[in-house]
Design an enzyme around this catalytic site. Structure first.
Site, PDB file in Angstrom:
ATOM      1  N   LYS A  90       0.848  -1.181   0.000  1.00 28.65           N
ATOM      2  CA  LYS A  90       0.000   0.000   0.000  1.00 28.65           C
ATOM      3  C   LYS A  90       0.883   1.231   0.000  1.00 28.65           C
ATOM      4  CE  LYS A  90       0.360   2.091   3.377  1.00 28.65           C
ATOM      5  NZ  LYS A  90       1.424   2.770   4.204  1.00 28.65           N
ATOM      6  N   ASP A 168       0.593   8.523   4.165  1.00 24.92           N
ATOM      7  CA  ASP A 168       1.214   7.197   4.017  1.00 24.92           C
ATOM      8  C   ASP A 168       0.742   6.282   5.151  1.00 24.92           C
ATOM      9  OD1 ASP A 168       3.494   5.356   2.800  1.00 24.92           O
ATOM     10  OD2 ASP A 168       3.713   5.371   4.971  1.00 24.92           O
TER      11      ASP A 168
HETATM   12  P1  NAP Z   1      11.953   2.355   2.460  1.00 23.66           P
HETATM   13  O1  NAP Z   1      12.514   1.867   3.758  1.00 23.66           O
HETATM   14  O2  NAP Z   1      12.394   3.676   1.941  1.00 23.66           O
HETATM   15  O3  NAP Z   1      12.237   1.204   1.405  1.00 23.66           O
HETATM   16  C1  NAP Z   1      11.847   1.298   0.057  1.00 23.66           C
HETATM   17  C2  NAP Z   1      12.971   0.735  -0.802  1.00 23.66           C
HETATM   18  O4  NAP Z   1      12.592   0.869  -2.158  1.00 23.66           O
HETATM   19  C3  NAP Z   1      14.263   1.507  -0.620  1.00 23.66           C
HETATM   20  O5  NAP Z   1      15.076   0.897   0.328  1.00 23.66           O
HETATM   21  C4  NAP Z   1      14.880   1.499  -2.001  1.00 23.66           C
HETATM   22  O6  NAP Z   1      15.878   0.499  -2.092  1.00 23.66           O
HETATM   23  C5  NAP Z   1      13.733   1.142  -2.948  1.00 23.66           C
HETATM   24  N1  NAP Z   1      13.413   2.265  -3.866  1.00 23.66           N
HETATM   25  C6  NAP Z   1      13.182   2.159  -5.197  1.00 23.66           C
HETATM   26  N2  NAP Z   1      12.899   3.340  -5.737  1.00 23.66           N
HETATM   27  C7  NAP Z   1      12.980   4.247  -4.740  1.00 23.66           C
HETATM   28  C8  NAP Z   1      12.811   5.646  -4.697  1.00 23.66           C
HETATM   29  N3  NAP Z   1      12.495   6.353  -5.803  1.00 23.66           N
HETATM   30  N4  NAP Z   1      12.954   6.258  -3.497  1.00 23.66           N
HETATM   31  C9  NAP Z   1      13.268   5.560  -2.403  1.00 23.66           C
HETATM   32  N5  NAP Z   1      13.437   4.220  -2.376  1.00 23.66           N
HETATM   33  C10 NAP Z   1      13.310   3.576  -3.556  1.00 23.66           C
HETATM   34  O7  NAP Z   1      10.371   2.411   2.527  1.00 23.66           O
HETATM   35  P2  NAP Z   1       9.382   1.409   3.309  1.00 23.66           P
HETATM   36  O8  NAP Z   1       9.100   1.953   4.647  1.00 23.66           O
HETATM   37  O9  NAP Z   1       9.881   0.031   3.206  1.00 23.66           O
HETATM   38  O10 NAP Z   1       8.057   1.636   2.462  1.00 23.66           O
HETATM   39  C11 NAP Z   1       7.904   1.095   1.177  1.00 23.66           C
HETATM   40  C12 NAP Z   1       6.424   0.887   0.922  1.00 23.66           C
HETATM   41  O11 NAP Z   1       5.900   0.040   1.946  1.00 23.66           O
HETATM   42  C13 NAP Z   1       5.616   2.185   0.983  1.00 23.66           C
HETATM   43  O12 NAP Z   1       4.598   2.147   0.025  1.00 23.66           O
HETATM   44  C14 NAP Z   1       5.026   2.166   2.385  1.00 23.66           C
HETATM   45  O13 NAP Z   1       3.780   2.844   2.458  1.00 23.66           O
HETATM   46  C15 NAP Z   1       4.805   0.674   2.589  1.00 23.66           C
HETATM   47  N6  NAP Z   1       4.758   0.281   3.998  1.00 23.66           N
HETATM   48  C16 NAP Z   1       5.700   0.740   4.902  1.00 23.66           C
HETATM   49  C17 NAP Z   1       5.580   0.397   6.252  1.00 23.66           C
HETATM   50  C18 NAP Z   1       6.576   0.865   7.304  1.00 23.66           C
HETATM   51  O14 NAP Z   1       6.307   0.715   8.487  1.00 23.66           O
HETATM   52  N7  NAP Z   1       7.734   1.423   6.947  1.00 23.66           N
HETATM   53  C19 NAP Z   1       4.532  -0.397   6.669  1.00 23.66           C
HETATM   54  C20 NAP Z   1       3.649  -0.900   5.732  1.00 23.66           C
HETATM   55  C21 NAP Z   1       3.770  -0.542   4.413  1.00 23.66           C
HETATM   56  P3  NAP Z   1      17.079   0.710  -3.135  1.00 23.66           P
HETATM   57  O15 NAP Z   1      17.683   2.055  -2.860  1.00 23.66           O
HETATM   58  O16 NAP Z   1      17.999  -0.440  -2.873  1.00 23.66           O
HETATM   59  O17 NAP Z   1      16.432   0.659  -4.510  1.00 23.66           O
END
Ligand code: NAP
Length: 307
Positions: A90, A168
């Site tokens: 999501k 978010d």
């Molecule tokens: P995150 O820690 O920033 O991880 C996302 C990963 O995607 C990054 O590590 C990055 O890895 C890759 N990526 C590819 N294109 C990117 C860009 N343009 N900008 C930044 N990163 C990019 O984020 P996250 O918290 O895992 O969240 C990702 C998704 O999961 C979101 O949609 C969020 O709403 C959802 N989500 C998050 C949580 C939470 O608690 N954090 C909970 C449920 C759902 P590389 O640099 O190696 O490509």
């Protein structure tokens, strides 16, 4: 049926915290490959992006995308064009038109598209929905207040265009509300607080209606101390309190219910069921409500924010 070969894309916080552990226990999926620009998963074949992963691993049955929503459309389209089943974190896309196009693409390719809402899988959401069925709703209060520095450390993308800002986490509340309330939700107004040095809101107040009942939603990314992910519903049979992101339910004259966190195990089970049934699940309502809040929202500039 044998387990399906899955590629995971976007190795960040949620991939490591939830997807990898859920996949390790899944009997439906084998995690065979990962694609991420910078980050790697120990012991899993690595590719720098989804396109290279798809080209190198034609045997993959399915892909799960955990990248931020902005930019996910192109990755998702590549997966569907390759004829693979697709699960989306999501929010499913950066815009409503993107996810509508992806749903049509999945149907045309004859593959499953599963747009997940992990908060709907929280332990007590189904029980809340069942209790509210047939009750008269008088008012709803949503408080989704968390500390961005604790839960999203250094995630600048979240406050950039297409990052959703405080929506978010807020969209999780809306995914639960659309699931448990018997009548549709309608956005009637919003105030969006945007830091001078950012593009997306760091706090928001949203006014909605469900049936003839007012719904007030307060989203805040600057909550320190006690965090709150709570929904309260006033009904003709008393107040329902769904707390802790849907994992704790308090009903009138009853002991609280609090089940274990199995959100991501349930998501992958559901994805497998959809694939086996040849179906998709794409519910746009939470994303539509966010889009509507941005459409009618009054924007207020607030002090700058830095991590
Ligand atoms: P995150 O820690 O920033 O991880 C996302 C990963 O995607 C990054 O590590 C990055 O890895 C890759 N990526 C590819 N294109 C990117 C860009 N343009 N900008 C930044 N990163 C990019 O984020 P996250 O918290 O895992 O969240 C990702 C998704 O999961 C979101 O949609 C969020 O709403 C959802 N989500 C998050 C949580 C939470 O608690 N954090 C909970 C449920 C759902 P590389 O640099 O190696 O490509």
């Amino acid at each position: 049926m044998n387990s399906m070969k899955l590629g995971l894309v976007g190795i960040g916080k949620i991939a490591r915290d939830q997807h990898v552990p859920a996949l390790a226990r899944s009997i439906d999926f084998d995690l065979c490959a990962a694609a991420s620009r910078h980050n790697r998963l120990e012991g899993v074949d690595h590719y720098p992006n989804v396109e290279e992963m798809l080209a190198a691993r034609p045997e993959l049955d399915a892909v799960s995308l955990c990248t931020p929503p902005d930019g996910r459309y192109e990755q998702a389209a590549a997966v569907l064009r390759a004829g693979k089943h697709l699960m989306l974190e999501k929010p499913p896309a950066a815009t409503v038109s993107e996810i509508e196009a992806l749903a049509l693409m999945a149907a045309a390719s004859g593959v499953t598209l599963c747009a997940t809402w992990h908060s709907r899988e929280a332990a007590e959401v189904d029980a809340a929905r069942d209790w509210l069925a047939g009750k008269r709703i008088a008012a709803v209060r949503i408080r989704w207040k968390e500390d961005i520095r604790q839960w999203h450390p250094g995630q600048d993308w979240i406050l950039a265009a297409g990052g959703f800002g405080v929506f978010d986490p807020g969209i999780n509340a809306l995914s639960i509300a659309t699931q448990i309330l018997p009548d549709p939700l309608v956005v009637t107004g919003a105030v969006l607080s945007v830091p001078t040095n950012r593009v997306s809101p760091i706090a928001a107040s949203i006014a909605l209606r469900t049936g003839d009942a007012p719904v007030a939603a307060e989203f805040d990314f600057l909550q320190t101390g006690q965090q709150s992910w709570d929904i309260e519903v006033d009904t003709d049979a008393g107040v329902l309190r769904l707390r802790d992101g849907g994992s704790r339910l308090e009903l009138p004259d009853a002991a609280p219910l609090a089940g274990p966190n199995e959100e991501y195990a349930r998501l992958y089970r559901r994805f497998a069921e959809l694939v086996r049934a040849g179906e998709s699940d794409v519910d746009l309502r939470p994303l539509q409500l966010v889009a509507d809040a941005f459409l009618v929202g009054e924007r207020r500039v607030v002090e700058p924010f830095d991590f």
